[in-house]
Design a protein around this motif. Sequence first.
Motif, mmCIF file in Angstrom:
data_model
loop_
_atom_site.group_PDB
_atom_site.id
_atom_site.type_symbol
_atom_site.label_atom_id
_atom_site.label_comp_id
_atom_site.label_asym_id
_atom_site.label_seq_id
_atom_site.Cartn_x
_atom_site.Cartn_y
_atom_site.Cartn_z
ATOM 1 N N GLN A 12 -6.965 -7.166 5.411
ATOM 2 C CA GLN A 12 -5.976 -8.078 5.996
ATOM 3 C C GLN A 12 -6.105 -9.467 5.384
ATOM 4 N N THR A 13 -7.323 -9.980 5.292
ATOM 5 C CA THR A 13 -7.545 -11.276 4.674
ATOM 6 C C THR A 13 -7.143 -11.253 3.209
ATOM 7 N N VAL A 14 -7.551 -10.206 2.511
ATOM 8 C CA VAL A 14 -7.211 -10.088 1.100
ATOM 9 C C VAL A 14 -5.702 -10.072 0.910
ATOM 10 N N GLY A 15 -5.001 -9.421 1.846
ATOM 11 C CA GLY A 15 -3.549 -9.381 1.753
ATOM 12 C C GLY A 15 -2.928 -10.756 1.767
ATOM 13 N N ILE A 16 -3.443 -11.645 2.596
ATOM 14 C CA ILE A 16 -2.934 -13.015 2.658
ATOM 15 C C ILE A 16 -3.201 -13.733 1.343
ATOM 16 N N VAL A 17 -4.416 -13.557 0.792
ATOM 17 C CA VAL A 17 -4.771 -14.217 -0.457
ATOM 18 C C VAL A 17 -3.918 -13.694 -1.608
ATOM 19 N N VAL A 18 -3.722 -12.369 -1.632
ATOM 20 C CA VAL A 18 -2.970 -11.769 -2.734
ATOM 21 C C VAL A 18 -1.535 -12.286 -2.762
ATOM 22 N N GLY A 157 11.594 -8.161 13.547
ATOM 23 C CA GLY A 157 10.881 -9.160 14.339
ATOM 24 C C GLY A 157 9.538 -8.693 14.865
ATOM 25 N N PHE A 158 9.111 -7.490 14.495
ATOM 26 C CA PHE A 158 7.825 -6.950 14.937
ATOM 27 C C PHE A 158 7.130 -6.272 13.761
ATOM 28 N N ILE A 159 5.794 -6.232 13.832
ATOM 29 C CA ILE A 159 5.017 -5.469 12.860
ATOM 30 C C ILE A 159 4.446 -4.253 13.571
ATOM 31 N N THR A 160 4.764 -3.066 13.069
ATOM 32 C CA THR A 160 4.186 -1.851 13.620
ATOM 33 C C THR A 160 2.927 -1.489 12.839
ATOM 34 N N LYS A 161 2.166 -0.589 13.405
ATOM 35 C CA LYS A 161 0.959 -0.141 12.720
ATOM 36 C C LYS A 161 1.317 0.529 11.393
ATOM 37 N N LYS A 177 -9.071 0.107 -6.466
ATOM 38 C CA LYS A 177 -9.932 0.837 -7.375
ATOM 39 C C LYS A 177 -10.605 -0.073 -8.393
ATOM 40 N N CYS A 178 -10.261 -1.362 -8.349
ATOM 41 C CA CYS A 178 -10.869 -2.321 -9.277
ATOM 42 C C CYS A 178 -11.895 -3.187 -8.564
ATOM 43 N N THR A 179 -12.299 -2.803 -7.366
ATOM 44 C CA THR A 179 -13.212 -3.616 -6.585
ATOM 45 C C THR A 179 -14.617 -3.034 -6.607
ATOM 46 N N TYR A 180 -15.559 -3.866 -6.197
ATOM 47 C CA TYR A 180 -16.933 -3.394 -6.036
ATOM 48 C C TYR A 180 -17.435 -3.841 -4.671
ATOM 49 N N PRO A 181 -17.936 -2.944 -3.841
ATOM 50 C CA PRO A 181 -17.964 -1.500 -4.091
ATOM 51 C C PRO A 181 -16.571 -0.889 -4.009
ATOM 52 N N VAL A 182 -16.405 0.287 -4.625
ATOM 53 C CA VAL A 182 -15.109 0.957 -4.631
ATOM 54 C C VAL A 182 -14.735 1.335 -3.206
ATOM 55 N N LEU A 183 -13.479 1.061 -2.845
ATOM 56 C CA LEU A 183 -13.018 1.388 -1.502
ATOM 57 C C LEU A 183 -12.852 2.887 -1.319
ATOM 58 N N LYS A 184 -13.158 3.355 -0.123
ATOM 59 C CA LYS A 184 -12.904 4.747 0.209
ATOM 60 C C LYS A 184 -11.414 4.953 0.435
ATOM 61 N N GLU A 185 -10.971 6.201 0.285
ATOM 62 C CA GLU A 185 -9.549 6.503 0.410
ATOM 63 C C GLU A 185 -9.004 6.138 1.780
ATOM 64 N N ASP A 186 -9.848 6.269 2.824
ATOM 65 C CA ASP A 186 -9.366 5.987 4.175
ATOM 66 C C ASP A 186 -9.609 4.541 4.600
ATOM 67 N N ALA A 187 -10.049 3.691 3.643
ATOM 68 C CA ALA A 187 -10.338 2.289 3.976
ATOM 69 C C ALA A 187 -9.125 1.549 4.524
ATOM 70 N N PRO A 188 -7.926 1.660 3.910
ATOM 71 C CA PRO A 188 -6.763 0.948 4.461
ATOM 72 C C PRO A 188 -6.495 1.295 5.915
ATOM 73 N N ARG A 189 -6.544 2.586 6.250
ATOM 74 C CA ARG A 189 -6.269 2.998 7.630
ATOM 75 C C ARG A 189 -7.336 2.469 8.586
ATOM 76 N N GLN A 190 -8.580 2.491 8.165
ATOM 77 C CA GLN A 190 -9.652 1.987 9.022
ATOM 78 C C GLN A 190 -9.482 0.495 9.295
ATOM 79 N N HIS A 191 -9.168 -0.268 8.250
ATOM 80 C CA HIS A 191 -8.983 -1.702 8.429
ATOM 81 C C HIS A 191 -7.758 -1.996 9.303
ATOM 82 N N GLU A 193 -6.522 -0.101 11.681
ATOM 83 C CA GLU A 193 -6.872 0.205 13.070
ATOM 84 C C GLU A 193 -7.612 -0.966 13.705
ATOM 85 N N THR A 194 -8.557 -1.536 12.949
ATOM 86 C CA THR A 194 -9.349 -2.656 13.474
ATOM 87 C C THR A 194 -8.500 -3.892 13.688
ATOM 88 N N PHE A 195 -7.746 -4.292 12.676
ATOM 89 C CA PHE A 195 -6.967 -5.518 12.774
ATOM 90 C C PHE A 195 -5.792 -5.381 13.730
#
Length: 233
Positions: A12-18, A157-161, A177-191, A193-195
């Motif tokens: 989520q934070t990275v999304g704002i920066v990007v 006017g709303f953001i859904t999951k 896939k260019c990050t370290y450590p490499v993100l897992k495939e389910d990382a976006p969904r996990q993040h 859910e949390t945010f």
Amino acid sequence: MLTLEWESEGLQTVGIVVIICASLKLLHLLGLIDFSEDSVEDELEMATVRHRPEALELLEAQSKFTKKELQILYRGFKNECPSGVVNEETFKEIYSQFFPQGDSTTYAHFLFNAFDTDHNGAVSFEDFIKGLSILLRGTVQEKLNWAFNLYDINKDGFITKEEMLDIMKAIYDMMGKCTYPVLKEDAPRQHVETFFQKMDKNKDGVVTIDEFIESCQKDENIMRSMQLFENVI
């Protein structure tokens, strides 16, 4: 390779920066932030373009750029986009250069729609300036409003999951896939859910703009990212 503290800051934070960082890359590739000391013309050259921009005075009033800055920005914009507009394919080409090891197509599509405020399939100089003014020189509130508009894919006017997940997946495809450590495939969904749980204060299944802004303002990492690229031009 990008080294990011994914687990502590999250996508989520990275999304704002990007959003802001990618906009700077757009400026660079259009030749707009490598300014020379040459004198600029006093008036815009508009004879050779299809789309004629609004008067400088009006754009100056609607943005946080000076008349001279607008002249320089327009000169670079016109040189790279003789028709006076940028289409979605140009956006995709720009971000494919920015993230050559990833697939930026989907994220570029979302970002293009955020700049294309009148949804006519083209980003004019006016659209570009108004969005850029907010991203580079807007208040925190203005930047977060703009970011909310990006995440609100269907503009209801709303953001859904699901919308948040679409954006997160697009960011992962573009740079995960260019990050370290490499993100897992389910990382976006996990993040997501949390945010999403943090943002959806009343647990009604959607995030309003007030909930989005309140949550972002309480996140120190996001607040720091809002200040990273001020006064670039």
